[in-house]
Design a protein around this motif. Structure first.
Motif, PDB file in Angstrom:
ATOM      1  N   LYS A 356       0.833  -1.203   0.000  1.00 55.74           N
ATOM      2  CA  LYS A 356       0.000   0.000   0.000  1.00 55.74           C
ATOM      3  C   LYS A 356       0.865   1.248   0.000  1.00 55.74           C
ATOM      4  O   LYS A 356       0.608   2.202  -0.755  1.00 55.74           O
ATOM      5  CB  LYS A 356      -0.927  -0.009   1.214  1.00 55.74           C
ATOM      6  CG  LYS A 356      -1.815   1.227   1.318  1.00 55.74           C
ATOM      7  CD  LYS A 356      -2.737   1.144   2.521  1.00 55.74           C
ATOM      8  CE  LYS A 356      -3.611   2.391   2.620  1.00 55.74           C
ATOM      9  NZ  LYS A 356      -4.527   2.328   3.792  1.00 55.74           N
ATOM     10  N   CYS A 359       2.333   1.694  -3.409  1.00 54.31           N
ATOM     11  CA  CYS A 359       1.348   2.112  -4.404  1.00 54.31           C
ATOM     12  C   CYS A 359       0.985   3.586  -4.269  1.00 54.31           C
ATOM     13  O   CYS A 359       0.660   4.243  -5.255  1.00 54.31           O
ATOM     14  CB  CYS A 359       0.082   1.259  -4.277  1.00 54.31           C
ATOM     15  SG  CYS A 359       0.247  -0.406  -4.958  1.00 54.31           S
ATOM     16  N   SER A 432      -9.846  -3.896   4.396  1.00 52.61           N
ATOM     17  CA  SER A 432      -9.069  -3.207   3.371  1.00 52.61           C
ATOM     18  C   SER A 432      -9.873  -2.203   2.586  1.00 52.61           C
ATOM     19  O   SER A 432      -9.324  -1.330   1.932  1.00 52.61           O
ATOM     20  CB  SER A 432      -8.489  -4.240   2.394  1.00 52.61           C
ATOM     21  OG  SER A 432      -9.538  -4.839   1.663  1.00 52.61           O
ATOM     22  N   ARG A 434     -11.605  -3.000   0.047  1.00 56.72           N
ATOM     23  CA  ARG A 434     -11.618  -3.401  -1.351  1.00 56.72           C
ATOM     24  C   ARG A 434     -13.035  -3.610  -1.853  1.00 56.72           C
ATOM     25  O   ARG A 434     -13.430  -3.065  -2.871  1.00 56.72           O
ATOM     26  CB  ARG A 434     -10.819  -4.692  -1.514  1.00 56.72           C
ATOM     27  CG  ARG A 434     -10.788  -5.198  -2.940  1.00 56.72           C
ATOM     28  CD  ARG A 434      -9.979  -6.478  -3.007  1.00 56.72           C
ATOM     29  NE  ARG A 434      -8.666  -6.252  -2.443  1.00 56.72           N
ATOM     30  CZ  ARG A 434      -7.976  -7.180  -1.809  1.00 56.72           C
ATOM     31  NH1 ARG A 434      -8.478  -8.380  -1.652  1.00 56.72           N
ATOM     32  NH2 ARG A 434      -6.785  -6.919  -1.317  1.00 56.72           N
ATOM     33  N   LYS A 471      -4.764   4.319  -6.168  1.00 57.19           N
ATOM     34  CA  LYS A 471      -5.200   5.157  -5.073  1.00 57.19           C
ATOM     35  C   LYS A 471      -6.692   5.355  -5.257  1.00 57.19           C
ATOM     36  O   LYS A 471      -7.118   6.212  -6.026  1.00 57.19           O
ATOM     37  CB  LYS A 471      -4.492   6.513  -5.096  1.00 57.19           C
ATOM     38  CG  LYS A 471      -2.972   6.422  -5.127  1.00 57.19           C
ATOM     39  CD  LYS A 471      -2.380   7.776  -5.403  1.00 57.19           C
ATOM     40  CE  LYS A 471      -0.898   7.665  -5.678  1.00 57.19           C
ATOM     41  NZ  LYS A 471      -0.295   8.942  -6.063  1.00 57.19           N
ATOM     42  N   TRP A 482      -7.943   2.127  -0.438  1.00 56.12           N
ATOM     43  CA  TRP A 482      -6.946   1.584  -1.356  1.00 56.12           C
ATOM     44  C   TRP A 482      -7.212   0.114  -1.594  1.00 56.12           C
ATOM     45  O   TRP A 482      -7.680  -0.595  -0.701  1.00 56.12           O
ATOM     46  CB  TRP A 482      -5.559   1.768  -0.754  1.00 56.12           C
ATOM     47  CG  TRP A 482      -4.468   1.088  -1.519  1.00 56.12           C
ATOM     48  CD1 TRP A 482      -3.740   1.617  -2.545  1.00 56.12           C
ATOM     49  CD2 TRP A 482      -3.995  -0.241  -1.331  1.00 56.12           C
ATOM     50  NE1 TRP A 482      -2.846   0.697  -3.006  1.00 56.12           N
ATOM     51  CE2 TRP A 482      -2.967  -0.464  -2.285  1.00 56.12           C
ATOM     52  CE3 TRP A 482      -4.326  -1.273  -0.464  1.00 56.12           C
ATOM     53  CZ2 TRP A 482      -2.279  -1.660  -2.382  1.00 56.12           C
ATOM     54  CZ3 TRP A 482      -3.654  -2.477  -0.562  1.00 56.12           C
ATOM     55  CH2 TRP A 482      -2.636  -2.658  -1.511  1.00 56.12           C
ATOM     56  N   CYS A 483      -6.951  -0.332  -2.792  1.00 57.72           N
ATOM     57  CA  CYS A 483      -7.005  -1.772  -3.045  1.00 57.72           C
ATOM     58  C   CYS A 483      -5.859  -2.151  -3.959  1.00 57.72           C
ATOM     59  O   CYS A 483      -5.309  -1.319  -4.684  1.00 57.72           O
ATOM     60  CB  CYS A 483      -8.348  -2.194  -3.636  1.00 57.72           C
ATOM     61  SG  CYS A 483      -8.576  -1.725  -5.350  1.00 57.72           S
ATOM     62  N   CYS A 484      -5.502  -3.399  -3.921  1.00 63.46           N
ATOM     63  CA  CYS A 484      -4.381  -3.903  -4.704  1.00 63.46           C
ATOM     64  C   CYS A 484      -4.679  -3.771  -6.193  1.00 63.46           C
ATOM     65  O   CYS A 484      -5.763  -4.157  -6.645  1.00 63.46           O
ATOM     66  CB  CYS A 484      -4.139  -5.367  -4.335  1.00 63.46           C
ATOM     67  SG  CYS A 484      -2.742  -6.128  -5.188  1.00 63.46           S
TER      68      CYS A 484
END
Length: 639
Positions: A356, A359, A432, A434, A471, A482-484
């Motif tokens: 994170k 990123c 997270s 997500r 972002k 935030w997510c991957c």
């Protein structure tokens, strides 16, 4: 024996001499030979009857103390058991006098070394001791906990008896006692009980993971040791570990690794081994400094132990991104999972940034971080950004959410969604952000189609921003989420190798075909003479600029050199169960090593030689296998 008869007579005739007489008897009972004589003349039986039937609290207390002192000898315990001393002690547990209860509990603790006595107290004794755990007297609770600790050690039946007597709740409550002995003993009982899974589940249901934190913070090393052991025994599943982490238990546990006490350090290391069983916990423990402390401990000959070494290895093996960054090596048993990233080489002691954090950094000339992620989402990924006027090609990519769902279904049908991946999805979902982000994006897209009729190119641009820029901010929300970053092309790679390579029977052929596949996706075969003309650096720089990040998903790379290809090979090999290690060399070199049996030895009767190690050629002759330590292998690995 004249002395014994005279003493017994005095006890009967003069009540005020009972207490003093018992002190003398206690000294006599400690001597094994005297004990035998007393038993042979019936004096021991009379002594136990006298203690059990007396109405004087001090007499009963001193009688129990005498039994305790004598019971430290194995022969004496045997004689006591033959005279059914257990019945007397159970009776004394019911006394109204706290001193007698304490002395009786201590006597039971001593008698536990006799297996027959231990079995006797299963039905008679344990229920009474559990009741004493609820006493307002802290000393009574400590003595009862000690007796239960000894009774349940190496005795599953007695551990069950404690649970059947509703002992879990008072034991958990005892962990907050003011007496260190009571806390340590209660933790020991809970540890003994937790060795059986049904009991462990019951203990977890009584909030053990929160209650054990205070003992971990104790200044008493015995309490610290027993508490750490209790963590190791109870934090055996994801839910318990998550509760332990959320309750703030990891910080004090990590601090115990610094202890100067060998047992505390050993038990804390064991607890770390258990807690680091999943990647999320391992990463958090590393963030709290556990890895650095363990590394320091293991450098000391006097402080290290097998558990500290095991804890260090467990943390690295469940935090492969950090392991590869620090050691430059992943074995065939180190399976790369989604979210793995190649941070580049890092010096020991330097801060290892999370994905994170990486990123959220602006793109720069820093080392490119390579990301592995085959997880699917319902959000449409960005379309291919291949520009015919540019030499930057992203190749084929999935351009619709329906395609992603089809690929996801194919992956599930192929058995590639492992329990670990499912578990990782479960753990990340509530924290997270997500799912929240993706669902908002999907809802927004649906609303736009129904309502305002946004132009197609504007929708594509919005989807591109959602997926490419790592972002993610929920519209109208003050909290950044935030997510991957996703990698649709890598998802396709996984699907394709699953269909075409996994069914191949020969392992050697699987490796060769996969190597050719990887090379094809990253620029094809390159001759050694033209290696310097292969413009992969410019390609990577353009990707970082377009993604606005130093983090580049591996599937986006269409011109890759040694270390890009080696990582992709390892990631895909792990997805289809082909054993491969990943080794980082110097000057941008990296390679994969595989082990294969000598096919010429097939069918030979007798012991087989160990498998041979080969380097997989992904650059010059894709699919070629080069024997390790050969001149050709050295030319591949080194400049």
């Amino acid at each position: 024996m004249a002395f014994w008869r005279t003493l017994s007579k005095l006890c009967k005739e003069l009540n005020d001499l009972h207490i003093e007489a018992l002190s003398v008897i206690a000294n006599c009972l400690e001597d094994t030979d005297t004990m035998v004589l007393i038993q042979q003349t019936g004096g021991l039986k009379m002594f136990l009857t006298f203690a059990e039937n007396s109405t004087v609290p001090d007499i009963q207390k001193n009688a129990a103390k005498a039994i305790t002192k004598a019971a430290y000898d194995a022969e004496n315990r045997k004689l006591f058991h033959e005279q059914e001393v257990e019945k007397c002690l159970v009776t004394l547990l019911g006394s109204e006098n706290d001193g007698t209860k304490i002395a009786a509990s201590q006597a039971i603790s001593a008698m536990c070394e006799n297996s027959g006595s231990k079995d006797f107290f299963n039905n008679q004794g344990i229920p009474q001791l559990v009741q004493l755990l609820k006493s307002d007297n802290e000393e009574v609770r400590e003595a009862a906990a000690l007796a239960l600790a000894n009774l349940t050690t190496c005795s599953p039946a007695n551990a069950n008896a404690v649970a059947e007597a509703d002992g879990i709740d008072p034991l958990i409550h005892t962990l907050s006692s003011k007496r260190d002995g009571a806390i340590a003993n209660a933790a020991t009982v809970l540890t003994n009980m937790a060795m059986q899974e049904p009991l462990r589940v019951s203990i977890q249901g009584h909030d053990i993971m929160h209650a054990i934190i205070s003992p971990l913070c104790s200044a008493n090393t015995v309490v610290q040791s027993k508490a750490a052991l209790a963590v190791a025994a109870t934090a055996c599943d994801v839910e318990a570990r998550t509760e332990f982490r959320n309750s703030g238990g990891l910080e004090p546990l990590v601090e115990l690794l610094r202890s100067k006490n060998d047992e505390v350090r050993r038990h804390a290391s064991w607890a770390i081994v258990v807690c680091a069983s999943d990647e999320l916990m391992a990463v958090e423990l590393c963030r709290l400094g556990a890895l650095d402390i363990l590394e320091e401990v293991n450098l000391s000959v006097s402080r290290k132990n097998k558990f500290s070494e095991a804890a260090y290895n467990k943390l690295l093996n469940n935090n492969l991104s950090l392991k590869y960054s620090q050691t430059g090596y992943l074995s065939s048993s180190n399976i790369i999972s989604d979210g793995f990233y190649d941070y580049g080489r890092i010096k020991r002691g330097a801060k290892f940034l999370s994905l994170k954090e990486l990123c959220l950094q602006e793109p720069s000339d820093l080392h490119t971080v390579l990301l592995i992620n085959s997880k699917f989402s319902d959000v449409s990924p960005p379309p291919s950004t291949e520009d015919k006027s540019s030499d930057v090609g992203y190749g084929r990519s999935i351009s619709s959410s329906s395609s992603l769902r089809r690929a996801s279904k194919e992956k599930a049908n192929a058995g590639l969604v492992s329990p670990t991946e499912m578990l990782d999805l479960y753990l990340h979902a509530p924290t997270s952000g997500r799912n929240t982000v993706l669902s908002k994006s999907a809802a927004k897209e649906k609303g736009l189609r129904k309502g305002r009729g946004k132009k197609e190119e504007e929708k594509v641009k919005e989807e591109e921003e959602v997926m490419i820029v790592p972002k993610l901010v929920g519209e109208g929300s003050s909290d950044k989420e935030w997510c991957c970053p996703s990698d649709p092309d890598f998802c396709v790679y996984v699907s394709e190798v699953t269909k075409s390579i996994l069914p191949i029977i020969s392992i050697r052929e699987q490796i060769e075909v996969l190597a050719k596949y990887v090379a094809e996706k990253m620029g094809g075969e390159i001759s050694k003479e033209k290696l310097h003309d292969f413009s992969w650096q410019l390609h990577i720089s353009e990707l970082k600029f377009q993604l606005k990040s130093n983090v580049v998903p591996i599937g986006y790379i269409k011109k890759g050199t040694f270390y890009h290809r080696a990582l992709l090979f390892k990631a895909l090999a792990d997805k289809i169960g082909v054993g491969s290690s990943l080794v980082r060399g110097e000057y941008g070199r990296a390679w994969n090593e595989v082990k294969l049996m000598n096919e010429s030895r097939k069918g030979v009767i007798g012991g087989l030689p160990p498998p041979e190690v080969y380097i997989v050629d992904l650059m010059f002759h894709p699919g070629g296998l080069i024997k390790l330590k050969s001149r050709e292998a050295d030319l591949y690995r080194f400049l």
